[in-house]
Enzyme design. Structure first.
Site, PDB file in Angstrom:
ATOM      1  N   GLY A  71      -9.091  18.672 -11.724  1.00  0.00           N
ATOM      2  CA  GLY A  71      -8.741  17.978 -10.481  1.00  0.00           C
ATOM      3  C   GLY A  71      -8.644  16.470 -10.620  1.00  0.00           C
ATOM      4  N   LYS A 120      -3.210   0.302  -9.174  1.00  0.00           N
ATOM      5  CA  LYS A 120      -4.588  -0.199  -9.006  1.00  0.00           C
ATOM      6  C   LYS A 120      -4.712  -1.661  -9.456  1.00  0.00           C
ATOM      7  CE  LYS A 120      -6.475   4.449  -9.338  1.00  0.00           C
ATOM      8  NZ  LYS A 120      -6.867   5.516 -10.271  1.00  0.00           N
ATOM      9  N   LYS A 162      -3.660   4.739  -2.028  1.00  0.00           N
ATOM     10  CA  LYS A 162      -3.241   3.514  -2.731  1.00  0.00           C
ATOM     11  C   LYS A 162      -1.908   2.938  -2.235  1.00  0.00           C
ATOM     12  CE  LYS A 162      -3.611   6.024  -6.574  1.00  0.00           C
ATOM     13  NZ  LYS A 162      -4.644   6.985  -6.741  1.00  0.00           N
ATOM     14  N   GLY A 182     -12.855  12.015  -7.239  1.00  0.00           N
ATOM     15  CA  GLY A 182     -13.829  13.028  -6.805  1.00  0.00           C
ATOM     16  C   GLY A 182     -13.906  13.050  -5.289  1.00  0.00           C
ATOM     17  N   THR A 193      -4.242  10.948   4.134  1.00  0.00           N
ATOM     18  CA  THR A 193      -3.085  11.805   3.858  1.00  0.00           C
ATOM     19  C   THR A 193      -2.761  11.687   2.370  1.00  0.00           C
ATOM     20  OG1 THR A 193      -1.515  10.030   4.320  1.00  0.00           O
ATOM     21  CG2 THR A 193      -2.112  11.459   6.180  1.00  0.00           C
ATOM     22  N   ASP A 214      -0.206   5.060 -12.048  1.00  0.00           N
ATOM     23  CA  ASP A 214      -1.402   5.050 -11.192  1.00  0.00           C
ATOM     24  C   ASP A 214      -2.255   3.804 -11.493  1.00  0.00           C
ATOM     25  OD1 ASP A 214      -3.430   6.530  -9.417  1.00  0.00           O
ATOM     26  OD2 ASP A 214      -4.574   6.262 -11.264  1.00  0.00           O
ATOM     27  N   GLU A 252     -11.800   0.510   0.011  1.00  0.00           N
ATOM     28  CA  GLU A 252     -12.585   0.490  -1.240  1.00  0.00           C
ATOM     29  C   GLU A 252     -12.174   1.601  -2.202  1.00  0.00           C
ATOM     30  OE1 GLU A 252     -15.519  -1.622  -2.287  1.00  0.00           O
ATOM     31  OE2 GLU A 252     -14.554  -0.687  -4.006  1.00  0.00           O
ATOM     32  N   VAL A 286      -9.347   1.907  -5.557  1.00  0.00           N
ATOM     33  CA  VAL A 286      -9.583   1.596  -6.979  1.00  0.00           C
ATOM     34  C   VAL A 286     -10.983   2.100  -7.342  1.00  0.00           C
ATOM     35  CG1 VAL A 286      -9.704  -0.222  -8.734  1.00  0.00           C
ATOM     36  CG2 VAL A 286      -8.149  -0.485  -6.792  1.00  0.00           C
ATOM     37  N   GLU A 338      -3.103  13.379 -10.725  1.00  0.00           N
ATOM     38  CA  GLU A 338      -2.313  13.313  -9.488  1.00  0.00           C
ATOM     39  C   GLU A 338      -1.457  14.586  -9.401  1.00  0.00           C
ATOM     40  OE1 GLU A 338      -2.323  10.387  -7.266  1.00  0.00           O
ATOM     41  OE2 GLU A 338      -4.081  10.172  -8.530  1.00  0.00           O
TER      42      GLU A 338
HETATM   43  N1  HSE Z   1      -5.375  10.611 -10.861  1.00  0.00           N
HETATM   44  C1  HSE Z   1      -6.311   9.553 -10.678  1.00  0.00           C
HETATM   45  C2  HSE Z   1      -7.108   9.379 -11.970  1.00  0.00           C
HETATM   46  C3  HSE Z   1      -7.204   9.870  -9.501  1.00  0.00           C
HETATM   47  O1  HSE Z   1      -6.968  10.201 -12.870  1.00  0.00           O
HETATM   48  O2  HSE Z   1      -7.861   8.418 -12.084  1.00  0.00           O
HETATM   49  C4  HSE Z   1      -7.842   8.683  -8.825  1.00  0.00           C
HETATM   50  O3  HSE Z   1      -6.919   7.716  -8.396  1.00  0.00           O
END
Ligand code: HSE
Length: 346
Positions: free
Chosen positions: A211, A229, A130, A326, A101, A225, A154, A157, A214
Site C-alpha cells: 500500500g 513534495k 498534495k 500510512g 479525496t 511524487d 501537514e 509531505v 500511488e
Molecule cells: N506513494 C507515496 C510514497 C505515498 O510512496 O511515499 C505518500 O505520499
C-alpha cells in the site's frame, strides 16, 4: 470550542482519522482541549450523510467496513443523504473541511475547487492531498487569508512526521539554506529490496501490495511524487514560488541490480533524493537518484521510511525521519492540523 467537521472523502485516510477521533476523543479533549464532532461525510463511491447535530462516527465506520457504503447508516430525524461534496462544503454547518479525496497531481482537482468553496464560505480546510498545495499554493493561501480561515496540510509531505510544522515552528529564526530528503517511501523500499537481491519488478510489486505506491506507481518511480513534495517544501519553508515545471526530475526505473550491487561493494548506496538549495536569491530544486556513502545520514534510511535534512545557519543540519505514508499516520497529520487550529498556532 467544539469543532464541526465535514469529511470530504472516506477512504483509508478519512477512516484513519475517524478511528482516531472515536478512540481518542475524550483524551484529546482532556489533554489538549480539542473537541469535535463530525457532521458530514461525503464520498464519491460510498455515498453521503449529513446531520447538523453530528453523526454517529462509530456507526458510520462500522457500516462502511461491513458494506462498503454509507447507505446502511441508520435513519434519524434531521439526517440528510446524498449531498455532493460542493454542497456539503458550502451549505453544511461544518466550520472545518477535512479534504481527503484522491490526489490528482496533474490538475489538483476536485480538491482545488473544494478548497475554494470552503474558504469562500468561511470554513477552514485540513488536507493530506498534495495536488492543491503543489499546484495552487499562492492562490489558495491568499484566498484563505482573505477569508480569515486556516489552511493546513501537514500530511502532504511525510504524512504524520512533522516535515512542515517542525521547520516552521521549532527551527524559526534560522535561515534554511538547503533541504534534502528521501520523500518517497515506494522508491526507497524498492532500492532497499534491490540491495537484498530482489528484482526491480518484484520489489515494486511488494511496495504496491503493502500500500505504499500511488494508484499509478509511475508517479513514485519516475520521481513525480517526490517532485510535488519538494515544491511544497520550497514554497512553504523556503518561501520560494517554485512551480513543478521548474524542478528537474529523474526517477529510479533505469537503475539495474548491477548498479546497486556495484555501489554496495564500494560502500555506497543509491537513494532517490529531492533537493532544494538557496543559490543567491533563488531556490533551485531537483529530484534524482544519488549514490551516497553508507555513512551519510540519509544512506541508512531503509524500507519505506522517509527522512529529511534541513541545513540551518544557526542550529546546523537537523535530520528528521519517520513514516511517509500510512492511514493512521496520515490520519494523525490531519489531527495535528486540527489541534493547531484549536490552539490558534501554526
Ligand atoms: N506513494 C507515496 C510514497 C505515498 O510512496 O511515499 C505518500 O505520499
Amino acid at each position: 470550542m467544539s469543532h464541526k467537521l465535514a469529511l470530504i472523502g472516506f477512504g483509508g485516510v478519512g477512516q484513519g482519522l475517524a478511528e482516531i477521533l472515536c478512540e481518542r476523543g475524550e483524551k484529546l479533549y482532556k489533554e489538549v482541549g480539542f473537541d469535535s464532532k463530525v457532521v458530514a461525510i461525503t464520498d464519491m463511491m460510498k455515498g453521503a450523510i449529513y446531520d447538523p447535530k453530528g453523526i454517529d462516527l462509530e456507526k458510520a465506520l462500522q457500516v462502511v467496513k461491513e458494506t462498503g457504503s454509507l447507505d446502511g447508516y441508520p435513519e434519524s430525524p434531521g439526517l440528510i443523504r446524498n449531498w455532493d461534496s460542493l454542497k456539503t462544503i458550502s451549505e453544511s454547518n461544518a466550520d472545518t473541511i477535512v479534504e481527503v479525496t484522491f490526489t490528482d497531481v496533474k490538475t489538483g482537482q476536485p480538491a482545488i475547487d473544494h478548497c475554494k468553496a470552503a474558504f469562500e464560505s468561511g470554513k477552514n480546510v485540513v488536507m493530506s492531498n498534495k495536488g492543491p498545495v503543489a499546484l495552487a499554493f499562492h492562490e489558495l493561501s491568499e484566498l484563505a487569508k482573505k477569508n480569515n480561515v486556516r489552511w493546513e496540510f501537514e500530511g502532504t509531505v511525510m504524512s504524520g512526521t512533522p516535515a512542515l510544522r517542525m521547520p516552521i515552528t521549532t527551527l524559526a529564526g534560522n535561515e534554511i539554506t538547503e533541504i534534502c530528503g528521501i520523500l518517497n517511501g515506494t522508491t526507497n523500499y524498492i532500492l532497499t529490496k534491490m540491495e537484498d537481491g530482489l528484482s526491480y519488478e518484484a520489489a515494486l510489486k511488494e511496495a504496491q501490495e503493502l500500500g505504499y505506491a500511488e494508484a499509478d506507481p509511475t508517479s513514485d518511480v519516475e520521481g513525480y511524487d517526490a517532485r510535488y513534495k519538494i515544491v511544497i517544501l520550497s514554497n512553504t519553508i523556503m518561501k520560494a514560488p517554485l512551480t513543478v515545471e521548474q524542478v528537474k526530475c529523474e526517477g529510479i526505473s533505469h537503475l539495474t541490480l548491477d548498479d546497486i550491487k556495484r555501489a554496495k561493494s564500494e560502500g555506497m548506496r543509491w537513494k532517490l533524493l529531492a533537493r532544494a538549495k538557496k543559490v543567491g536569491e533563488e531556490v533551485i530544486a531537483s529530484v534524482g537518484p544519488e549514490c551516497l556513502q553508507e555513512t551519510d545520514s540519509l544512506a541508512s534510511i531503509q524500507g519505506a521510511t522517509n527522512a529529511i535534512t534541513f541545513d540551518c545557519d544557526l542550529s546546523g543540519p537537523i535530520t528528521l525521519s519517520g513514516a511517509g505514508a500510512g492511514r493512521i499516520e496520515t490520519g494523525f497529520s490531519l489531527l495535528i492540523d486540527l489541534i493547531n487550529i484549536e490552539r490558534k498556532q501554526l
